[in-house]
Design an enzyme around this catalytic site. Structure first.
Site, short mmCIF file in Angstrom:
data_model
loop_
_atom_site.label_atom_id
_atom_site.label_comp_id
_atom_site.label_asym_id
_atom_site.label_seq_id
_atom_site.Cartn_x
_atom_site.Cartn_y
_atom_site.Cartn_z
N THR A 181 0.84 -1.20 0.00
CA THR A 181 0.00 0.00 0.00
C THR A 181 0.88 1.26 0.00
O THR A 181 0.60 2.23 -0.71
CB THR A 181 -0.92 -0.04 1.25
N CYS A 208 -0.94 -11.98 -0.17
CA CYS A 208 -1.71 -10.80 0.23
C CYS A 208 -3.01 -11.24 0.88
O CYS A 208 -3.59 -10.53 1.68
CB CYS A 208 -1.99 -9.93 -0.97
N GLU A 244 -3.33 -3.31 -6.82
CA GLU A 244 -3.78 -4.29 -5.81
C GLU A 244 -2.71 -4.32 -4.74
O GLU A 244 -1.55 -4.59 -5.04
CB GLU A 244 -3.99 -5.67 -6.45
P1 NAD Z 1 6.67 -3.91 -2.49
O1 NAD Z 1 5.66 -2.82 -2.41
O2 NAD Z 1 7.86 -3.83 -1.63
O3 NAD Z 1 7.22 -4.04 -3.99
C1 NAD Z 1 6.33 -4.16 -5.07
C2 NAD Z 1 7.00 -3.60 -6.30
O4 NAD Z 1 7.17 -2.20 -6.11
C3 NAD Z 1 8.37 -4.20 -6.57
O5 NAD Z 1 8.57 -4.36 -7.95
C4 NAD Z 1 9.30 -3.12 -6.02
O6 NAD Z 1 10.56 -3.12 -6.63
C5 NAD Z 1 8.52 -1.88 -6.37
N1 NAD Z 1 8.91 -0.71 -5.58
C6 NAD Z 1 9.38 -0.66 -4.33
N2 NAD Z 1 9.64 0.61 -3.98
C7 NAD Z 1 9.33 1.38 -5.04
C8 NAD Z 1 9.36 2.78 -5.30
N3 NAD Z 1 9.79 3.64 -4.40
N4 NAD Z 1 8.96 3.20 -6.51
C9 NAD Z 1 8.51 2.34 -7.43
N5 NAD Z 1 8.45 1.00 -7.24
C10 NAD Z 1 8.85 0.54 -6.06
O7 NAD Z 1 5.88 -5.29 -2.27
P2 NAD Z 1 6.44 -6.77 -2.23
O8 NAD Z 1 7.23 -6.96 -0.99
O9 NAD Z 1 7.08 -7.14 -3.52
O10 NAD Z 1 5.08 -7.58 -2.15
C11 NAD Z 1 4.35 -7.69 -0.97
C12 NAD Z 1 3.22 -6.70 -0.92
O11 NAD Z 1 2.39 -6.85 -2.06
C13 NAD Z 1 2.31 -6.93 0.28
O12 NAD Z 1 1.92 -5.71 0.81
C14 NAD Z 1 1.14 -7.68 -0.34
O13 NAD Z 1 -0.06 -7.58 0.41
C15 NAD Z 1 1.04 -7.04 -1.67
N6 NAD Z 1 0.36 -7.89 -2.64
C16 NAD Z 1 -0.93 -7.61 -2.93
C17 NAD Z 1 -1.63 -8.41 -3.82
C18 NAD Z 1 -3.07 -8.14 -4.16
O14 NAD Z 1 -3.59 -8.71 -5.10
N7 NAD Z 1 -3.75 -7.27 -3.42
C19 NAD Z 1 -0.99 -9.50 -4.41
C20 NAD Z 1 0.34 -9.74 -4.10
C21 NAD Z 1 1.01 -8.93 -3.21
#
Ligand code: NAD
Length: 542
Positions: free
Chosen positions: A267, A327, A293
């Site tokens: 989020t 998630c 999401e």
């Molecule tokens: P994350 O937010 O750390 O990373 C997600 C993506 O964002 C990665 O590619 C990452 O490199 C990128 N990112 C990180 N910092 C960024 C920035 N400053 N600018 C642009 N991009 C950036 O999440 P994660 O650890 O990879 O995944 C876990 C999270 O994803 C949990 O919060 C989980 O609930 C959520 N998730 C949600 C769903 C859904 O369908 N609702 C599905 C899977 C995961």
């Protein structure tokens, strides 16, 4: 141009392989794993169909054996990102003009390649790079990704065939144009299927895309690109860049032809990106579409009439599979006090049989969490609870990072329904339980609804129909995926379209027609066969 109305083959969910002892599939999967584990891979970037191997690289290490290096991936600089954007835009016209059945055929073929020759490779990459056991890799990187590709192709057909009515002498049509400009897909580490779906869904609808996978999913990201290229995806339609997420996003989001963000992740990151897009709004040609999401704090609420073994099993599978890094994973549960002793003993008996370790040993139900930062956060939480007056550790609480990032399945029990771990997403194998007075079951539903900022998944367990009905109504906005007498994880494409609202995202339901509709900009066409030749209406006659 075709002289026929083609139909996409009726999609059927990909049957799950179970990798049982002695099966051929188990043998083939572990052979692929062993071979890939020994080899070193170099994951390039894919820009305009060219593989770019930079000198600046980062190592890929399995989370369950982090001293071992399985390869490395390329780190982009801003020139690479700019090239990826330019390349997309150059590929755009011929891609959007390709007949839709040819576009769809590429992804139907990709699905068949994953179901066949790439199945063990993509599963093994997911096991090695993301520490998923054979079953978790199978339901994600094979089955769900295959389903995304097959079902989305069918949804495309449904969208394109939805046409307006026409009155006499008029022909009204709707054309589902792709967006102008390009789409930016940012994907999380935890599902190979999501990583494949986020760039592909907009591209299927005729868009072009810059894709930035997670730093922790680079091994299976490479296999996705290899599959798409083998399936015939033209150069430049999807350009994969990797490296510093902030630098890549800053470069992409300031481009005037940026037209859509397809994001899955936390989020916090999503909100940062949305704000950044808002600040750049005046520069864009169009209002960008924003689909995200995001996080969850998913609940299980249990009524005194529920079956204890069903509840216990749902808690174990829902909270701990893939180390709670879904998630949709259960991370808070509301249990009636009078049920607790029996449920506790059920959980205790079952949890004692769970093994934690490498996905290479097939009897490990739990593997490693994704990286050191996640491990440290989970350990801090466990240590915090040890010092807390409001909560205690009921099961687990052990951890070990001598070889891999292992955290045992852990259950806290709290007396405070707003305890930190009832509200905050932890994304690990940790479940917090709040015990409520049996008579207060209805008030507890309000508590479930108002406790966290998220509304992704949730489950209720009850036998009494009146209770099920009341809970379903009271929790209407508490979860985008709501389960009755079932665990709240494991949504299947085409069966339970997935996504949540509030802090959990824009609820555009990945792998559904709702999501694909975000990637088109319909054009309404009205044709008048015999246009009027005089401006005067009858009412003007005196
Ligand atoms: P994350 O937010 O750390 O990373 C997600 C993506 O964002 C990665 O590619 C990452 O490199 C990128 N990112 C990180 N910092 C960024 C920035 N400053 N600018 C642009 N991009 C950036 O999440 P994660 O650890 O990879 O995944 C876990 C999270 O994803 C949990 O919060 C989980 O609930 C959520 N998730 C949600 C769903 C859904 O369908 N609702 C599905 C899977 C995961």
């Amino acid at each position: 141009m075709s002289n026929a109305f083609y139909t996409i083959p009726e999609p059927v969910n990909e049957p799950v392989k179970f990798y049982a002892k002695g099966s051929l599939e188990r043998k083939l999967l572990f052979e692929a794993y062993d071979e890939m584990y020994k080899r070193k891979i170099d994951v390039p970037m894919y820009i305009n169909g060219v593989t770019i191997f930079t000198e600046n690289r980062k190592e890929i290490r399995p989370p369950h054996d982090f001293k071992h290096v399985v390869g490395s991936y390329a780190i982009a600089n801003s020139t690479h990102v700019e090239k990826a954007i330019t390349t997309c835009l150059e590929a755009k016209l011929s891609w959007e003009q390709m007949p839709w059945q040819d576009r769809a055929a590429i992804f139907l073929k990709a699905a068949a390649l994953i179901a066949g020759p790439y199945r063990y490779k993509i599963n093994a990459a997911t096991m090695i790079g993301q520490s998923k056991n054979a079953y978790q890799a199978e339901i994600d990187s094979a089955c769900e990704l295959i389903d995304f590709f097959n079902f989305n192709a069918k949804f495309l057909e449904e969208i394109y065939s939805s046409q307006p009515v026409s009155s006499k002498g008029i022909w009204n049509r709707t054309e589902y144009r792709p967006l102008e400009g390009f789409v930016y897909a940012i994907t999380p580490f935890n599902f190979t299927a999501i990583a494949g779906n986020l760039p592909v869904a907009p591209v299927l609808m005729g868009n072009v895309c810059v894709w930035k996978p997670s730093e922790s999913q680079m091994y299976s990201a490479k296999i996705i690109m290899d599959v798409l290229i083998e399936a015939g995806l033209p150069s430049g339609v999807i350009n994969m860049v990797s490296g510093d997420p902030a630098m890549i996003s800053n470069t992409v989001l300031k481009h005037k032809e940026f037209s859509g963000l397809h994001f899955t992740g936390s989020t916090k990151v999503f909100k940062t990106l949305w704000k950044q897009i808002a600040l750049n709004l005046d520069q864009y040609i169009n209002y960008p579409k924003i689909v995200g999401e995001t996080g969850g704090k998913d609940f299980v609420w249990v009524h005194p009439s529920a079956n204890i073994a069903q509840v216990g099993t749902a808690l174990i599978r829902g909270a701990f599979e893939y180390q709670g890094q879904k998630c949709s994973a259960v991370s808070r549960a509301y249990i009636p006090k009078l049920m607790w002793n029996e449920l506790k003993s059920f959980l205790n008996t079952e949890l004692k049989t769970i093994k934690v370790g490498s996905p290479r040993e097939s009897d490990n139900y739990i593997n490693a969490v994704i990286h050191e930062a996640s491990f440290d956060k989970l350990v801090d939480t466990i240590e915090f609870v040890k010092q807390s007056d409001d909560a205690s550790i009921e099961f687990g609480g052990e951890y070990d990072k001598s070889v891999g990032y292992f955290v045992n399945p852990t259950i806290f029990v709290t007396t405070n329904p707003h305890f930190k771990t009832m509200e905050k997403e932890l994304f690990g194998p940790i479940l917090t339980i709040y015990l409520y007075e049996d008579a207060d079951w209805e008030q507890t539903l309000t508590l479930v609804d108002t406790t966290s900022e998220y509304a992704l998944t949730g489950a209720i367990f009850a036998k009494e129909r009146a209770v099920i009905s009341k809970a379903t109504t009271l929790l209407r906005h508490s979860a985008g995926n709501f389960y009755i007498n079932d665990k709240p994880t494991g949504a299947v494409v085409g069966q339970q379209p997935f996504g949540g609202a509030r802090g959990s995202g824009t609820n555009d339901k990945a792998g559904s027609i709702y999501n694909l509709l975000r990637w088109v900009s319909p054009r309404t066409i009205k044709e008048n066969f015999v246009p009027p030749t005089n401006y005067k209406y009858p009412f003007l006659e005196n």
